[in-house]
Design an enzyme around this catalytic site. Structure first.
Site, PDB file in Angstrom:
ATOM      1  N   HIS A  57      57.028 -28.540 -18.427  1.00 54.43           N
ATOM      2  CA  HIS A  57      56.843 -28.093 -17.040  1.00 54.43           C
ATOM      3  C   HIS A  57      57.652 -26.841 -16.746  1.00 54.43           C
ATOM      4  CE1 HIS A  57      54.962 -31.942 -16.531  1.00 54.43           C
ATOM      5  NE2 HIS A  57      56.080 -32.604 -16.786  1.00 54.43           N
ATOM      6  N   HIS A 220      50.742 -33.930 -15.767  1.00 54.25           N
ATOM      7  CA  HIS A 220      50.592 -34.290 -17.178  1.00 54.25           C
ATOM      8  C   HIS A 220      49.122 -34.389 -17.544  1.00 54.25           C
ATOM      9  CE1 HIS A 220      54.193 -36.203 -15.427  1.00 54.25           C
ATOM     10  NE2 HIS A 220      54.778 -35.618 -16.450  1.00 54.25           N
TER      11      HIS A 220
END
Lengths: 334, 334
Positions: A57, A220
């Site tokens: 991320h 995700h």
């Protein structure tokens, strides 16, 4: 799978080596524990801020370590929670005597592991730990890795705002209350045009047709609300902003911070174009955008897509947002 | 083609609207002429810095407008040079009485149009204009849109360094000499794993197999040296750094700035991993990395890939690099 990596197993530690090499004056990296520290941690008398989560991320969270933001970030494997041992080490290392706040995105693994680390830190060293769990994603109620809403874009804003408050020397209880307030004042929603590929998996997490996008995507690649036919930026912005506004706690006249976040594979020119659409919708609704942020801040590897976060502001939050920050991922006034 | 856009013809102007809305305190955007200005331009007594080029390389150049960097940036259509009329308007608007430097990447259209604008500015308003043409790409000698080497990553570093010097009040001749020195002190090379798609074309500029990459790619997807079989990050870094070092003017003991630049679709985790490889190669060659930059700064829409730029440093360049800068794309100390 074409990626700029060596062995998929070494991606996280090799990227951490790169961070350490690129920011030697600002960061210290424990490569064994996979924890990134602010170089001058612990700062005496300041509440320590610890976050962390799965890698993939970036710049979140490691890129938000530094003056005015986090004191430490624990890096898990790609899209995998770090373990309590990492969080425990970080908590102990950054405690400057004023206690520690854990900033945790609402994913089952992260929440469980941070909880365990907080208990261990208290039992072993008597360190006072408070926790805020972010859950700003209005897309879905429960999700693949989450009971309740997922924590997404608000996490970035919270780390900045609460980081500034900690820098001012505010005490732990006040910091924890502020963190809760920021989380409760913000809402987010995302979309994806393509999947990302987790290095160890070697193939895309999901498939999307050439004419569809996924509304409410998770960071995700976990499913969102539904797949819809591809549409114009104008229509897509509407599909993101409408559900956010329906749920955003905000009184008439309160300004907002508008955050347009790239998921990793969407170019900045499209992010600015989308910001224009978001701003236009808000102007029509008579909502003033007092502050803004546009760029890749909480990403999903190379996923093409974008999320919008709106945060209702007051004078305290604006002042804290504007305060100096000096991290690899967010930097001004310092 | 899936993109977050409305009509492909409106991409540039709508993104400019977004930039204006996101940075109202720092930028002023002339939407008709497609020129982004520093809000307080012209700054009296300061040399004005004007750059520009095709859009699609964001944050370059518009994201580098502000204190300590550019005074104006002219935005062309995607991968298309702006026209002399834009450059002429920008030059006139930013002249604070000390003359103007044009920073031009070596692409035939840009060079020709900036040359015409410089002549017009002199003839019409008597504004002194100097020009630096960047040509740091060691990949190929001539290229699809270029006679001679292409201008790439050094352009970003030059805009920062020369911007700081202009802020100090250095005169035009000195600024022009410094710009030439920066360009001559830096070398770059890039690679691509995927093509990008120009919105008005609607399909990828080129095709690359699942097991190959293009070494020496240009920032518009124009061909590089050759296609090679996909390799590890370690080997790819070697293939980029070696030709740069062969050509980089540098005396023993001189430190460098190492710049790892994402092309748009490559996640930051891979960029840091590649920075680690670059740093390792340089350490082995006994070359000190005194400053560094990692991130998406000169991009090719959503192309997956990366470029490496090395710039030989001296004390003056280091001081200018460290000086405050306040732009949407690069910001510290201000």
């Amino acid at each position: 799978m074409k990626k700029l990596i060596n062995d998929p197993e070494d991606v996280v530690v090799e990227a951490l080596r790169g961070m350490a090499a690129a920011h030697p004056d600002h960061l210290r990296v424990d490569l064994e524990k996979k924890v990134i520290y602010r170089k001058d941690a612990p700062v005496r008398g300041k509440v320590g801020l610890v976050s962390g989560g799965g890698s993939g991320h970036e710049p979140m969270h490691g890129g938000f370590v530094g003056l005015g933001m986090l004191d430490a970030a624990c890096a898990g494997e790609v899209f995998t929670s770090p373990v309590p041992d990492q969080m425990m080490a970080a908590t102990t290392a950054v405690d400057g005597g004023a206690g520690v706040l854990h900033i945790v995105k609402n994913y089952t693994g992260d929440v469980m592991n941070f909880e365990m680390a907080a208990e261990m830190a208290d039992a072993d060293s008597g360190i006072q730990v408070r926790t805020v769990v972010t859950n700003d994603d209005v897309a879905v109620k429960d999700s693949l890795y989450t009971a309740g809403r997922r924590g997404v874009g608000v996490t970035v804003l919270l780390e900045k705002i609460v980081g500034a408050a900690a820098e001012q020397g505010r005490p732990l209880e006040e910091i924890a209350d502020l963190a809760t307030k920021v989380n409760e004042s913000g809402r987010s929603m995302g979309l994806a045009l393509t999947s990302c590929t987790v290095p160890s998996a070697g193939k895309p997490t999901f498939e999307l047709g050439d004419d569809e996008f996924e509304l409410g995507i998770g960071i995700h690649g976990e499913p969102g609300r539904e797949r819809r036919p591809m549409a114009s930026a104008r229509e897509l912005a509407q599909q993101l902003v409408e559900p956010i506004l329906e749920d955003l706690p905000r009184k008439d006249g309160q300004p907002v911070l508008a955050f347009v976040n790239g998921m990793g594979g969407t170019p900045l020119i499209e992010q600015y174009l989308m910001f224009n659409e978001v701003q236009t919708i808000l102007a029509k609704a008579d909502i003033q955008v007092a502050r803004s942020l546009v760029g890749n801040y909480i990403t999903s590897l190379e996923m093409a897509g974008l999320s919008v976060t709106l945060l209702t502001l007051d004078d305290d939050l604006i002042g804290l947002w504007d305060a100096p920050v000096n991290t690899p991922g967010l930097r001004w006034g310092a």
